[in-house]
Design an enzyme around this catalytic site. Structure first.
Site, PDB file in Angstrom:
ATOM      1  N   GLU A 170     144.976 100.109 153.315  1.00 22.90           N
ATOM      2  CA  GLU A 170     145.052 101.189 152.999  1.00 22.90           C
ATOM      3  C   GLU A 170     143.853 102.305 153.638  1.00 22.90           C
ATOM      4  O   GLU A 170     142.872 102.715 153.039  1.00 22.90           O
ATOM      5  CB  GLU A 170     144.471 101.467 151.459  1.00 22.90           C
ATOM      6  CG  GLU A 170     145.708 100.725 150.401  1.00 22.90           C
ATOM      7  CD  GLU A 170     145.500 100.613 149.004  1.00 22.90           C
ATOM      8  OE1 GLU A 170     144.232 101.165 148.721  1.00 22.90           O
ATOM      9  OE2 GLU A 170     146.139 100.048 148.278  1.00 22.90           O
ATOM     10  N   ASN A 216     148.493  97.367 156.151  1.00 18.36           N
ATOM     11  CA  ASN A 216     149.470  97.606 154.566  1.00 18.36           C
ATOM     12  C   ASN A 216     148.646  98.749 154.034  1.00 18.36           C
ATOM     13  O   ASN A 216     147.608  99.038 154.119  1.00 18.36           O
ATOM     14  CB  ASN A 216     148.813  96.243 153.875  1.00 18.36           C
ATOM     15  CG  ASN A 216     149.662  96.194 152.506  1.00 18.36           C
ATOM     16  OD1 ASN A 216     150.801  96.322 152.708  1.00 18.36           O
ATOM     17  ND2 ASN A 216     149.171  96.142 151.435  1.00 18.36           N
ATOM     18  N   HIS A 258     154.671 100.700 145.541  1.00 19.75           N
ATOM     19  CA  HIS A 258     154.173 101.177 144.182  1.00 19.75           C
ATOM     20  C   HIS A 258     154.950 102.438 143.783  1.00 19.75           C
ATOM     21  O   HIS A 258     154.425 103.564 144.252  1.00 19.75           O
ATOM     22  CB  HIS A 258     152.661 101.343 144.185  1.00 19.75           C
ATOM     23  CG  HIS A 258     151.898  99.883 144.288  1.00 19.75           C
ATOM     24  ND1 HIS A 258     152.091  98.966 143.274  1.00 19.75           N
ATOM     25  CD2 HIS A 258     150.937  99.463 145.027  1.00 19.75           C
ATOM     26  CE1 HIS A 258     151.206  97.947 143.802  1.00 19.75           C
ATOM     27  NE2 HIS A 258     150.753  98.517 144.764  1.00 19.75           N
ATOM     28  N   ASP A 291     156.357  97.400 142.666  1.00 19.36           N
ATOM     29  CA  ASP A 291     156.640  98.005 141.076  1.00 19.36           C
ATOM     30  C   ASP A 291     156.862  99.189 140.913  1.00 19.36           C
ATOM     31  O   ASP A 291     156.622  99.907 141.814  1.00 19.36           O
ATOM     32  CB  ASP A 291     155.345  97.375 140.287  1.00 19.36           C
ATOM     33  CG  ASP A 291     154.087  98.010 140.760  1.00 19.36           C
ATOM     34  OD1 ASP A 291     154.010  99.159 141.412  1.00 19.36           O
ATOM     35  OD2 ASP A 291     152.918  97.245 140.564  1.00 19.36           O
TER      36      ASP A 291
END
Length: 397
Positions: A170, A216, A258, A291
């Site tokens: 990030e 990532n 996400h 998710d």
């Protein structure tokens, strides 16, 4: 909050459909593939299905079902918190390896590959480090050496036991940040400049020549405008391209995944296109933290099926889009859900205004949701010519 009552009808429907679809074994169909685990079905494609692991749940003697499902359904695992810096080195120079070692040992017993998460991130950094920088007792040169030492120490300890490392996490801003033009963000960019990213990969490679090294990030599931000033996927693509041009040993890009049912999300073609473009750089890809959360409206919390069922269907469609995109790109190596049960999900504790949840593929009683069954169907019915075997990369030197 326990959302159990409304699941019963859906489970009956799934069970009935399974019974109607069952046929006796024949020479042409020796078994019903839907009886197999996600783990077994994914390995048919040489794809690893993974989950983030909550170590408190994994070691809870009162919760054996959690351990059973981790072992049976998943071929790769990621520690939710145990390998983050604040957990490993809560006080300077004093590493607490116990939980991370236990996690890696459990994965080995279960014959699972490990995604190491995470070496460099601006969050969950130990307080002694951020305080030292803030009060001036840790200067720039010392900070860089501390980072090098941390990466080298952690990667060396688990050398040969980690399949993929999230080396940097990030590092790129969002279009809604200030300034809105995309840029390198956070603690490390502020104090060391963006060059820390290349340094981190080189230090990690020196410590373990055999691990795959990933960048990532979230919100990079598909391309947008194509302008790196406001398209985060394009920014990350160009960053990876430039790192490769500098000889930096980056092996892959991880897209977290996400998502939320309240947003306009992606179709499999968009997702596959993004993965294909990273693959054309020579990079592996992975979905690393998937998710799909939903708003917990008053109706959802009251058990109203007219509010719950559309959310379950939308959630399943989002899992499906990401997995189909991954299956379509042979360099997509793994598909990891960020927790598999609503009983142990980070979402309700983080998204509470308004409340959100229902983000995983099992409910709070470990019953599989529609998303689980759609993932299984994707793995059962996918195959050549559009789904090809995974391309296993070699760590870049």
């Amino acid at each position: 909050m326990m959302l159990r009552r409304w699941m019963a009808a859906g489970l009956v429907a799934v069970a009935t459909a399974g019974a109607l679809g069952a046929v006796p074994a024949t020479a042409n169909r020796p078994h019903d593939p839907t009886d197999r685990s996600l783990r077994a079905l994914a390995l048919r494609h040489k794809l690893h299905i993974g989950t983030a692991v909550d170590m408190a749940a994994l070691t809870d003697p009162a919760d054996p079902r959690y351990r059973e499902l981790v072992r049976e359904e998943f071929s790769s695992v990621t520690a939710e918190n145990e390998m983050k810096w604040e957990s490993l080195e809560p006080t300077r120079g004093n590493y607490d390896w116990g939980p991370a070692d236990a996690f890696v040992a459990a994965a080995r017993r279960n014959d699972q590959r490990v995604r190491g998460h995470v070496l460099v991130w601006q969050n969950q950094v130990p307080k002694w480090l951020t305080d030292g920088v803030a009060d001036g007792s840790i200067g720039t040169a010392e900070l860089r050496e501390i980072l090098r030492h941390h990466i080298t120490t952690v990667v060396s300890r688990y050398r040969g036991r980690i399949w993929q490392w999230d080396v940097v996490n990030e590092a790129v801003s969002d279009p809604w940040d200030t300034p809105s033009t995309l840029h390198y963000k956070g603690f490390w960019a502020e104090h060391l400049g963006p060059g820390y990213i290349a340094d981190a990969f080189r230090w990690a490679r020196a410590a373990d020549p055999g691990a795959l090294l990933f960048y990532n990030d979230y919100n990079i599931e598909a391309f947008g405008s194509g302008n790196p000033a406001d398209d985060k996927t394009q920014f990350v693509h160009d960053m990876a391209r430039d790192l490769l041009a500098q000889g930096v040993p980056i092996d892959g890009v991880g897209s977290q995944g996400h998502l939320g049912t309240q947003y306009g999300n992606y179709d499999p073609i968009q997702v596959a296109d993004a993965l294909h473009r990273f693959a054309r750089l020579g990079l592996a890809t992975a979905f690393t933290e998937v998710d799909v959360r939903s708003r917990l409206t008053d109706g959802v919390q009251a058990g109203d099926p007219e509010e719950i069922n559309p959310r379950l269907q939308a959630s399943a469609a989002n899992f499906h889009a990401l997995l189909q995109g991954c299956l379509a790109e042979p360099r997509c190596l793994s598909f990891t859900v960020w927790g598999f049960t609503d009983r142990h999900s980070w979402v309700p504790g983080w998204f509470d205004d308004p409340p959100e949840g229902l983000a995983t593929i099992y409910d709070e009683d470990y019953r599989p949701k529609r998303a689980y069954h759609l993932i299984k169907a994707d793995l059962v019915y996918a195959g050549p010519p559009y789904v090809l075997p995974r391309v296993a990369p070699k760590p870049r030197r």
